[in-house]
Design an enzyme around this catalytic site. Structure first.
Site, PDB file in Angstrom:
ATOM      1  CB  THR A  68       1.383   1.315 -14.473  1.00 20.12           C
ATOM      2  OG1 THR A  68       2.377   0.332 -14.165  1.00 20.12           O
ATOM      3  CG2 THR A  68       1.722   2.628 -13.781  1.00 20.12           C
ATOM      4  CE  LYS A  72      -0.605  -2.930 -15.257  1.00 19.44           C
ATOM      5  NZ  LYS A  72       0.217  -3.935 -15.949  1.00 19.44           N
ATOM      6  CG  ASN A  93      -2.839  -2.596 -20.103  1.00 22.77           C
ATOM      7  OD1 ASN A  93      -3.882  -2.888 -20.702  1.00 22.77           O
ATOM      8  ND2 ASN A  93      -1.654  -2.592 -20.692  1.00 22.77           N
ATOM      9  N   GLY A 132       4.256 -14.798  -9.152  1.00 18.35           N
ATOM     10  CA  GLY A 132       3.467 -13.607  -8.882  1.00 18.35           C
ATOM     11  C   GLY A 132       1.992 -13.860  -9.145  1.00 18.35           C
ATOM     12  CB  ALA A 136       1.720  -8.081 -14.732  1.00 20.29           C
ATOM     13  CB  THR A 158       0.207 -13.589  -0.139  1.00 23.70           C
ATOM     14  OG1 THR A 158       0.019 -12.867  -1.366  1.00 23.70           O
ATOM     15  CG2 THR A 158       0.964 -12.700   0.838  1.00 23.70           C
TER      16      THR A 158
END
Length: 295
Positions: A68, A72, A93, A132, A136, A158
């Site tokens: 996690t 990852k 993961n 994001g 993930a 970013t």
């Protein structure tokens, strides 16, 4: 209850921090229900200790591990082999120790798609916005693209990182997403037009529960809104979407189904999903009537 014996195998969670994780609870319940002589333990591994931690897994004969935040992506160079799906995503993961060969997999993408299927959402031909650009986000972006999602928009604090992910998708022969800086006013029309809006950032995670990646008035009734954060079970992001008439999915669902896929990799058996779901929802103080979509 698992009875730990000299022959009991070990499975690890590697992350930093890990104290908040529900994975040990979920997997130990699954091992007990499935009659597996395994125990799952969480280890707080700082980035500088990652190589040593993997050497320890191999030396001590661990069956495997979950990986996690923040490891990852960083873990890949330290593995002996990487499954092609995980290699394409660029994030791992799950690790399986196969005769002292540590092989990395990614069950986030398949777990995410199964959670959508269980909720009743088919991504084929749909418009999706992903907030994001971390590990993930990479998994769900590749999963949506390979499932035939009609268009993808990436937004990150970013934007350079989102641009890199867009390039990785294009390099794999998949449609390249449009990229925004998270929160830019120009995003609003993209969010309003989307069929699925997905938060993969940590905004809104306990204890910073007042944070949200988007203002709720950007949502429209009938949209699907998914938050990978599962603590709290209903984030400010999801609560705002629900008030706007959206159908919402909690991050607990992805945790469940990526965990079920990892269980199968470690054991070769089908995961006891109902047991895992019940344990997770009891831990979060929720009812155990199934996935949280729409509730």
């Amino acid at each position: 209850m698992i009875q730990v014996k000299a022959s009991t195998g070990l499975v690890a969670l590697l992350g930093h921090p890990v104290q908040h994780s529900l994975s040990p609870l979920m997997h130990n319940a699954a091992f007990a229900a499935g009659g597996q002589n395994l125990v799952y333990l969480a280890f707080d591994v700082k980035p500088g200790d990652l190589a040593a931690a993997l050497a320890g897994l191999k030396a001590l004969g661990f069956r495997g591990a979950n990986v996690t935040v923040p490891h990852k992506e960083a873990i890949i160079p330290y593995l002996d082999a990487v499954d092609p799906v995980a290699a394409r995503i660029g994030a791992v993961n799950t690790i399986v120790n196969e005769d002292r060969c540590l092989k990395g997999y990614n069950t986030d993408g398949s777990g995410f798609l199964r959670s959508l299927e269980e909720a009743g959402f088919d991504p084929a031909g749909k418009r999706a916005v992903i907030l994001g650009a971390g590990g993930a986000a990479r998994a769900v972006a590749f999963a949506l693209a390979t499932a035939g999602c009609g268009s993808l928009v990436l937004a990150n604090r970013t934007p350079e990182r989102a641009t890199e992910l867009a390039g990785a998708l294009a390099g794999a022969g998949l449609p390249a997403p449009v990229v925004y800086r998270l929160g830019d006013a120009g995003m609003r029309s993209e969010v309003e037009a989307a069929d699925l809006v997905l938060n993969t950032t940590s905004l809104g995670m306990w204890p910073r529960v007042e944070e949200t990646p988007l203002p709720p008035d950007w949502f429209r009734p009938g949209q699907w809104v998914y938050d990978l954060v599962y603590n709290p079970l209903e984030t400010k992001f999801l609560a705002g979407a629900r008030r706007r008439g959206c159908r919402v999915i909690s991050g607990l669902d992805m945790l469940l189904y990526q965990g079920a896929a990892a269980f199968t990799l470690w054991t070769g058996r089908e995961a006891p999903v109902a047991v895992m779901d019940r344990v997770l929802r009891e831990a979060m103080g929720a009812s155990s009537g199934g996935p949280a979509a729409g509730r």
